[in-house]
Design an enzyme around this catalytic site. Structure first.
Site, PDB file in Angstrom:
ATOM      1  N   GLY A 215       0.816  -1.211   0.000  1.00 41.56           N
ATOM      2  CA  GLY A 215       0.000   0.000   0.000  1.00 41.56           C
ATOM      3  C   GLY A 215       0.842   1.250   0.000  1.00 41.56           C
ATOM      4  O   GLY A 215       2.038   1.225  -0.306  1.00 41.56           O
ATOM      5  N   ASN A 216       0.222   2.366   0.348  1.00 43.54           N
ATOM      6  CA  ASN A 216       0.929   3.641   0.402  1.00 43.54           C
ATOM      7  C   ASN A 216       0.339   4.487   1.523  1.00 43.54           C
ATOM      8  O   ASN A 216      -0.602   4.068   2.207  1.00 43.54           O
ATOM      9  CB  ASN A 216       0.855   4.361  -0.952  1.00 43.54           C
ATOM     10  N   ARG A 217       0.847   5.683   1.699  1.00 43.78           N
ATOM     11  CA  ARG A 217       0.509   6.499   2.861  1.00 43.78           C
ATOM     12  C   ARG A 217      -0.640   7.480   2.602  1.00 43.78           C
ATOM     13  O   ARG A 217      -0.910   8.331   3.438  1.00 43.78           O
ATOM     14  CB  ARG A 217       1.749   7.271   3.320  1.00 43.78           C
ATOM     15  N   SER A 218      -1.310   7.376   1.489  1.00 45.31           N
ATOM     16  CA  SER A 218      -2.386   8.317   1.211  1.00 45.31           C
ATOM     17  C   SER A 218      -3.572   8.069   2.146  1.00 45.31           C
ATOM     18  O   SER A 218      -4.084   6.957   2.236  1.00 45.31           O
ATOM     19  CB  SER A 218      -2.848   8.189  -0.241  1.00 45.31           C
ATOM     20  N   ALA A 283      -3.990   7.614  -4.794  1.00 47.31           N
ATOM     21  CA  ALA A 283      -2.646   7.063  -4.981  1.00 47.31           C
ATOM     22  C   ALA A 283      -2.814   5.587  -5.347  1.00 47.31           C
ATOM     23  O   ALA A 283      -3.078   4.750  -4.469  1.00 47.31           O
ATOM     24  CB  ALA A 283      -1.813   7.222  -3.714  1.00 47.31           C
TER      25      ALA A 283
END
Length: 411
Positions: A215-218, A283
Site C-alpha cells: 500500500g501507500n501512505r495516502s 494514490a
C-alpha cells in the site's frame, strides 16, 4: 493552521437554529475555539430548548444572548455583524432560511444576518420534505443569488426512523468550509452547477495474504476535500474512495468504496462515462503481487520466496485515452527530487507522459502532503501554464484546483 485576520484571531459568529441537530453545534464550536478562533454564539430561543446557554458559554468563553435588548449600550444586534469575519449558522432550519431570505429580524441572530458584511455560511438541517419544498428551494436560490453560501446538506439518518437528504454535514466538514471562507471569502461560488464530477481518493491496497498488503501512505483527505468543495460549488459528485473508511462521507456526494487498483479502475471508468470532469487524486499502486497466498505467511515457513510483482493498469492514461469529447481529465503526482531532477521537473515529465489536461503536483516527504491536514503544491496545465498553490488547508488547496479547472473549461 488558523488563518489570521490583520494579525488577530478570526472572529466568528456561530448562530444556532432550533433543530435537533443543534447539539452538533457544540462540536463545531469546540473545534473552532481549539483551533484559535474567537467565537460568539447567537442561538435562537428555540435552540436553547435543545442546548442550554451554559454549554455555549463554557465552550466559547463568551456570554450568550438571544434578544436585542441585552447589553443595549454595546448595540450587539449591529456590532456582532459589523465586526465578524464570518457568520456561520449551524443548523439552519427552514424557518431561519425563510427569515434570512426575506430580511426578517426578530432576534439577535437574524439582526446579525442583516448587518453582516462578511461571508455568511448557512448549513441547513431539516427533514427531506422540508428541504425539497418549493418555498425552501426558492429561499435557497434567492440567498445564493445574493452571495450567501448555503451548504448542501448530507443524506442519512434524520429524526426518528426517517432517512434522506437534509441531514447536517459532519462538524469536521463544516469547520473546514468555515476555515476555507475565512481564508478565501470567494472560494465557494456555484460555478460547477450542472457539472458531473468524478473524484478518486485514498490509496489502493494489493493483498499479499489475508493479513498483509502492499500500500501507500495516502489518507484520502485531499480527495475528500476536492469532492466536498466541488459539491458545495454545485457539482453532482461521485467519489471513489480507496480504503478511506476512517473519513466521513462529504455532504451531497455519492461515495463508492473500493480496495484494490483493479477495483478502483472499474469504479472510476464506470462513473466517468457520464462525467464532465474526472479528477484522479487517489494514490494507485503501480504494482500488485502476481499471486495472493490464501493463508497467512508464517515465520515457521522458513525464508520466504521473493514476491513476484505484476504491473497494475495506468488508470489515468486509460481515462485520457478513452475520454469523450469535452471531458476534462485531471491527474495528481506525488514527487520527490532526485539525481534526475527536482519535483517540478518530474511533474512536467509526468504531465507530458500522461497527456491529461491538468496535473496537480505535490512534493512529498518530511511531513508533506500525506497524512497531514494542510497542503501546498503546483498546478501544471497542458497548455503550458504553471501556478503555485500556497500552503493552507486541504479544502483551501481544493478550491484552487477547482478555480483552475473552471478556468480551463471556460477556455
Amino acid at each position: 493552521m488558523t488563518h489570521q485576520v490583520d494579525g488577530r484571531r478570526p472572529r466568528v459568529v456561530l448562530g444556532v437554529g432550533g433543530g435537533i441537530a443543534a447539539y452538533k453545534a457544540c462540536e463545531v464550536l469546540r473545534r473552532l475555539t481549539e483551533s484559535g478562533h474567537e467565537v460568539r454564539v447567537a442561538p435562537t430561543e428555540a435552540a436553547l430548548r435543545f442546548v442550554g446557554a451554559a454549554t455555549f458559554e463554557a465552550l466559547s468563553g463568551q456570554p450568550v444572548r438571544t434578544g436585542v435588548f441585552a447589553d443595549v449600550p454595546e448595540v450587539p444586534h449591529v456590532r456582532l455583524g459589523q465586526t465578524a469575519d464570518l457568520v456561520l449558522v449551524v443548523p439552519t432550519t427552514a424557518d431561519l432560511l425563510a427569515k434570512a431570505a426575506h430580511g426578517l429580524a426578530d432576534d439577535l441572530l437574524t439582526n446579525t444576518l442583516l448587518t453582516a458584511r462578511c461571508p455568511v455560511l448557512l448549513v441547513p438541517a431539516m427533514h427531506t420534505e422540508m428541504w425539497e419544498h418549493p418555498a425552501t428551494r426558492d429561499n435557497v436560490a434567492l440567498l445564493r443569488s445574493r452571495g450567501v453560501v448555503v451548504a448542501e446538506p448530507a443524506s442519512g439518518r434524520l429524526t426518528g426512523a426517517d432517512t434522506g437528504r437534509g441531514r447536517l454535514p459532519e462538524p469536521a466538514e463544516i469547520v473546514e468550509l468555515a476555515r476555507l471562507l475565512l481564508a478565501r471569502p470567494d472560494a465557494l461560488p456555484r460555478d460547477l452547477a450542472g457539472r458531473r464530477v468524478v473524484v478518486s481518493a485514498g490509496g489502493t491496497r494489493e493483498p499479499l495474504d489475508p493479513v498483509r498488503f502492499l500500500g501507500n501512505r495516502s489518507s484520502g483527505r485531499q480527495g475528500y476535500a476536492l469532492a466536498s468543495v466541488a459539491a458545495q460549488r454545485g457539482a453532482e459528485v461521485t467519489l471513489v474512495g480507496a480504503n478511506t473508511t476512517g473519513l466521513a462521507e462529504p455532504a451531497g456526494v455519492e461515495v463508492v468504496r473500493v480496495g484494490t487498483a483493479l477495483e478502483l479502475r472499474d469504479a472510476v471508468h464506470a462513473a466517468a462515462k457520464d462525467a464532465d470532469i474526472v479528477v484522479m487524486a487517489a494514490a494507485v499502486a503501480d504494482f500488485r503481487p502476481r499471486e495472493t497466498v490464501e493463508h497467512k505467511i508464517k515465520k515457521t515457513d522458513g525464508d520466504p520466496e521473493p514476491v513476484a510483482l505484476t504491473r497494475n493498469p495506468d488508470v489515468l492514461v486509460e481515462l485520457v485515452r478513452d475520454r469523450r469529447p469535452g471531458q476534462l481529465v485531471v491527474g495528481f503526482a506525488a514527487e520527490t527530487g532526485d539525481a534526475g531532477g527536482d519535483v517540478l521537473a518530474h511533474g512536467r515529465a509526468k504531465l507530458a507522459r500522461k497527456g491529461c489536461d491538468l496535473l496537480v503536483l505535490n512534493a512529498v516527504g518530511d511531513g508533506r502532503a500525506f497524512e497531514v491536514e494542510d497542503n501546498a503544491g503546483w498546478l501544471l496545465a497542458a497548455g503550458g501554464s504553471e501556478r503555485t498553490i500556497p500552503h493552507g488547508s486541504k479544502a483551501h488547496f481544493a478550491s484552487h484546483v477547482w478555480d483552475e479547472i473552471v478556468h480551463i473549461l471556460s477556455e
